[in-house]
Write a protein that holds these residues in place. Structure first.
Motif, PDB file in Angstrom:
ATOM      1  N   ALA A 122     -24.955   0.984  -4.705  1.00 18.18           N
ATOM      2  CA  ALA A 122     -25.645   1.175  -5.977  1.00 18.18           C
ATOM      3  C   ALA A 122     -24.774   0.749  -7.159  1.00 18.18           C
ATOM      4  O   ALA A 122     -25.281   0.206  -8.144  1.00 18.18           O
ATOM      5  CB  ALA A 122     -26.078   2.629  -6.132  1.00 18.18           C
ATOM      6  N   SER A 123     -23.465   0.994  -7.068  1.00 12.33           N
ATOM      7  CA  SER A 123     -22.579   0.646  -8.180  1.00 12.33           C
ATOM      8  C   SER A 123     -22.515  -0.870  -8.386  1.00 12.33           C
ATOM      9  O   SER A 123     -22.448  -1.357  -9.519  1.00 12.33           O
ATOM     10  CB  SER A 123     -21.171   1.193  -7.928  1.00 12.33           C
ATOM     11  N   VAL A 124     -22.554  -1.614  -7.277  1.00 11.15           N
ATOM     12  CA  VAL A 124     -22.537  -3.075  -7.374  1.00 11.15           C
ATOM     13  C   VAL A 124     -23.871  -3.569  -7.925  1.00 11.15           C
ATOM     14  O   VAL A 124     -23.926  -4.503  -8.738  1.00 11.15           O
ATOM     15  CB  VAL A 124     -22.250  -3.706  -5.999  1.00 11.15           C
ATOM     16  N   ARG A 125     -24.984  -2.942  -7.492  1.00  9.22           N
ATOM     17  CA  ARG A 125     -26.292  -3.304  -8.020  1.00  9.22           C
ATOM     18  C   ARG A 125     -26.341  -3.044  -9.530  1.00  9.22           C
ATOM     19  O   ARG A 125     -26.919  -3.820 -10.291  1.00  9.22           O
ATOM     20  CB  ARG A 125     -27.400  -2.517  -7.319  1.00  9.22           C
ATOM     21  N   GLN A 126     -25.740  -1.932  -9.929  1.00  6.67           N
ATOM     22  CA  GLN A 126     -25.711  -1.596 -11.354  1.00  6.67           C
ATOM     23  C   GLN A 126     -25.026  -2.706 -12.141  1.00  6.67           C
ATOM     24  O   GLN A 126     -25.462  -3.060 -13.247  1.00  6.67           O
ATOM     25  CB  GLN A 126     -24.964  -0.276 -11.551  1.00  6.67           C
ATOM     26  N   ALA A 127     -23.960  -3.254 -11.588  1.00  3.70           N
ATOM     27  CA  ALA A 127     -23.227  -4.313 -12.278  1.00  3.70           C
ATOM     28  C   ALA A 127     -24.063  -5.581 -12.434  1.00  3.70           C
ATOM     29  O   ALA A 127     -23.856  -6.360 -13.373  1.00  3.70           O
ATOM     30  CB  ALA A 127     -21.937  -4.628 -11.522  1.00  3.70           C
ATOM     31  N   LEU A 128     -25.028  -5.788 -11.533  1.00  4.53           N
ATOM     32  CA  LEU A 128     -25.883  -6.973 -11.616  1.00  4.53           C
ATOM     33  C   LEU A 128     -26.905  -6.868 -12.737  1.00  4.53           C
ATOM     34  O   LEU A 128     -27.546  -7.860 -13.089  1.00  4.53           O
ATOM     35  CB  LEU A 128     -26.609  -7.195 -10.282  1.00  4.53           C
TER      36      LEU A 128
END
Length: 227
Positions: free
Chosen positions: A178-184
């Motif tokens: 989720a944290s990586v998705r947030q960065a996108l």
């Protein structure tokens, strides 16, 4: 049983079938905001017309309690067959318009269905890799600074290159973390805790909230028509 009672019974049965199919469309074929943004209402109209109108009306026309039992069963069997075939045709039509790919390019989500994918000239291997039963989410890596993104976008159009959202060779699956998705979602607009991206499909344009945790789209707001 009178003609109206037969009509009411058929309408009740058709209503139960419609509710089940509506749940499938709402929960799986057009989940979340995709229902409003990517043709879900159009799919419901097709199913409702076939299931709730065609079958019961045919029963109202052909049902006659004075007919011999064998003839009545034959007529109702034909009505049921016609309704079933029409319903299968309606489901096939819905299958062709349901969203299969949701591709993020900078601040916009592009929705591809079966019809729009045909113009992408995907190979059988690409279709097997990219497509699934439920809509799948991808993104295209582009410059993160708006000016650089626009410059790259215009340069690609002038050179005759495929738009980023149509170039399947550039698709990357949204990560599980989720944290990586947030960065996108760096280009999203934050409004009252909602990370909002634009969305475009064959049926509507507007914006949606994106939940990076569940990867669910919500709160579709249609683009205001130009006057």
């Amino acid at each position: 049983m009178s003609r109206l009672q037969a009509f009411a019974l058929h309408l009740l049965i058709s209503g139960l079938i419609f509710i089940a199919l509506f749940a499938v469309l709402w929960l799986w074929f057009f989940p979340g905001a995709l229902f409003a943004a990517a043709g879900g209402w159009q799919g419901v109209k097709i199913i409702a017309l076939v299931d709730m109108v065609l079958g019961p009306c045919l029963t109202l026309i052909v049902f006659n309690p004075r007919k011999p039992r064998g003839e009545l069963c034959r007529d109702l069997g034909i009505v049921g067959l016609v309704q079933l075939l029409a319903l299968l045709g309606g489901l096939y039509a819905v299958q062709s318009v349901r969203p299969l790919l949701v591709v993020q390019v900078y601040d916009t989500l592009y929705v591809h269905n079966q019809e729009s994918l045909q113009r992408l000239d995907m190979t059988a291997e690409q279709r097997q890799t990219l497509l699934g039963v439920l809509p799948r989410f991808y993104y295209v890596e582009v410059p993160r600074e708006q000016g650089a993104f626009l410059q790259d976008h215009v340069k690609g159009l002038l050179s005759g290159a495929l738009p980023a959202q149509d170039d399947v060779t550039r698709y990357q699956a949204w990560p599980d973390e989720a944290s990586v998705r947030q960065a996108l979602l760096y280009a999203a607009t934050e409004q009252a805790g909602c990370l909002r991206l634009d969305i475009e499909s064959a049926y509507a344009s507007g914006s949606v909230c994106v939940d990076a945790q569940s990867l669910r789209l919500s709160d579709f707001v249609a683009e205001a028509p130009e006057h």
